[in-house]
Scaffold this motif. Structure first.
Motif, short mmCIF file in Angstrom:
data_model
loop_
_atom_site.label_atom_id
_atom_site.label_comp_id
_atom_site.label_asym_id
_atom_site.label_seq_id
_atom_site.Cartn_x
_atom_site.Cartn_y
_atom_site.Cartn_z
N LEU A 132 0.83 -1.21 0.00
CA LEU A 132 0.00 0.00 0.00
C LEU A 132 0.86 1.26 0.00
CD1 LEU A 132 -2.72 -1.14 2.57
CD2 LEU A 132 -2.94 -1.04 0.08
N ALA A 133 1.94 1.26 0.78
CA ALA A 133 2.80 2.44 0.85
C ALA A 133 3.52 2.68 -0.48
CB ALA A 133 3.82 2.27 1.98
N ALA A 134 3.79 1.62 -1.24
CA ALA A 134 4.49 1.75 -2.51
C ALA A 134 3.66 2.49 -3.56
CB ALA A 134 4.88 0.38 -3.04
N THR A 135 2.38 2.70 -3.29
CA THR A 135 1.54 3.46 -4.22
C THR A 135 1.92 4.93 -4.26
OG1 THR A 135 -0.13 3.95 -2.53
CG2 THR A 135 -0.40 1.91 -3.80
N GLY A 136 2.65 5.41 -3.25
CA GLY A 136 3.01 6.81 -3.18
C GLY A 136 2.04 7.66 -2.38
N THR A 137 0.95 7.08 -1.91
CA THR A 137 0.03 7.80 -1.05
C THR A 137 0.69 8.12 0.29
OG1 THR A 137 -2.21 7.74 -0.10
CG2 THR A 137 -0.95 5.71 0.00
N ALA A 138 0.20 9.14 0.98
CA ALA A 138 0.61 9.34 2.37
C ALA A 138 0.04 8.17 3.17
CB ALA A 138 0.08 10.67 2.89
N PHE A 139 0.90 7.47 3.90
CA PHE A 139 0.50 6.19 4.49
C PHE A 139 0.88 6.12 5.96
CE2 PHE A 139 1.36 1.74 5.60
CZ PHE A 139 0.15 1.16 5.24
N GLY A 195 2.06 13.63 5.98
CA GLY A 195 2.46 13.08 4.69
C GLY A 195 3.49 11.99 4.87
N GLY A 196 3.99 11.48 3.75
CA GLY A 196 5.01 10.44 3.78
C GLY A 196 4.50 9.13 4.32
N ARG A 197 5.43 8.34 4.76
CA ARG A 197 5.09 7.01 5.30
C ARG A 197 5.55 6.92 6.74
NH1 ARG A 197 6.98 0.95 3.21
NH2 ARG A 197 6.01 -0.15 4.97
N GLY A 198 4.74 6.26 7.57
CA GLY A 198 5.14 6.05 8.96
C GLY A 198 4.26 5.06 9.66
N ASP A 199 4.69 4.66 10.85
CA ASP A 199 3.91 3.79 11.73
C ASP A 199 3.50 4.58 12.96
OD1 ASP A 199 4.49 1.76 9.99
OD2 ASP A 199 5.96 0.76 11.28
N ARG A 200 2.34 4.24 13.49
CA ARG A 200 1.92 4.82 14.77
C ARG A 200 1.43 3.68 15.66
NH1 ARG A 200 -2.84 9.24 16.18
NH2 ARG A 200 -2.74 8.92 18.43
N ALA A 201 2.15 3.42 16.73
CA ALA A 201 1.76 2.36 17.64
C ALA A 201 0.60 2.81 18.52
CB ALA A 201 2.95 1.96 18.51
#
Length: 293
Positions: A132-139, A195-201
């Motif tokens: 999903l993140a490889a689509t370029g969307t903010a993830f 924006g960008g990609r990240g994780d939120r626990a």
């Protein structure tokens, strides 16, 4: 507009209520609209079908500014890749085709740990996130430990005075309430300044062992509740006898082994990832609505 998947599950149902209380347009993908809360159903646009269907996501994602992605469990999957990555591939293609700007996914703790490539269901979930993140969307992947709400599956045993997990009962780990997960997802979906990609626990407010949970359950219910440990192999075997596929059973066993070795304890607590619902408060609410009494 926000597109919501899996709206009749524990997280999605609570998230749907939160979203319809906002000023955003909401579109929901659901197999059976009759399972939606009537107030929700009356307030959203409903797309009937599976969010693994290319035609369904191709239609539903048109005009979407944000998507909430939650994978349905598939205990009969022939492979974890099919259950996670292949199921999500049509959504990834639709995200690109329609230029969806933001995606929030329900995932698991485990990235950048020694268990990342050998945690079964968790590894498959992380692979789905990569797609999903490889689509370029903010993830953003909401990364979770075990859910407090999983205790509801033990309700029949709790009425008999015990519950069982594949655990020795002593290690303290985080657990999260699905209400807090839904709130975290809602916050991200409504405030799309990131924006960008990240994780939120989403870690809950405290680390508890099953023995701690048994003590709290006993105090809330006013009667003794014991924790009875079982091995991962025995628990997985019981799942297989109930009809789970070999791939799912192996993936579950690998995940629980990784958790037992400490995978869920790697992420440090911060004010952002320490959510408010305690296990005691969760138990009290479950008892009040008759779910554990």
């Amino acid at each position: 507009m926000i597109v919501l998947t899996a709206p009749t599950g524990t997280i999605g149902r609570q998230l749907a209520v939160r979203l319809v209380d906002s000023s955003e347009r909401v579109r929901i993908i659901v197999r059976d609209p009759a399972r939606l809360d009537p107030a929700v159903r009356a307030s959203v646009e409903v797309v009937v079908g599976s969010h693994g269907d290319p035609a369904v996501v191709g239609y539903a994602f048109e005009g979407a500014e944000a998507v909430f992605w939650l994978l349905p469990p598939n205990v009969t999957a022939t492979s974890l890749e099919a259950a996670y990555v292949d199921f999500s591939r049509p959504a990834a293609e639709a995200i690109v085709r329609h230029g969806v700007g933001h995606v929030v996914s329900i995932s698991a703790l485990g990235r950048n740990t020694p268990w990342e490539r050998r945690a079964g269901l968790v590894t498959a979930s992380l692979d789905m996130d990569d797609l999903l993140a490889a689509t370029g969307t903010a993830f953003r992947a909401l990364t979770m430990p075990s859910f407090m709400d999983n205790m509801l599956r033990q309700a029949p045993a709790i009425r008999e005075g015990y519950f069982s997990w594949p655990d020795d009962g002593n290690a303290r780990r985080p657990t999260a309430a699905t209400a807090d997960i839904a709130k975290a997802a809602c916050d991200l979906l409504l405030d799309r300044s990131w924006g960008g990609r990240g994780d939120r626990a989403v870690l809950g407010p405290e680390d508890l062992s099953p023995t701690d949970q048994a003590r709290i359950l006993s105090e809330v219910l006013g009667r003794p509740i014991a924790f009875r440990p079982v091995t991962v192999a025995d628990y997985a075997g019981a799942m297989a006898r109930r009809g789970a596929s070999a791939a799912f059973v192996e993936g579950y066993a690998a995940m629980m082994t990784a958790k037992a070795e400490g995978m869920d304890n790697v992420v440090a607590r911060t004010p952002e990832n320490t959510t408010r619902t305690s296990f005691r408060a969760w138990c009290e609410a479950a008892v009040a609505r008759g779910a554990l009494a």
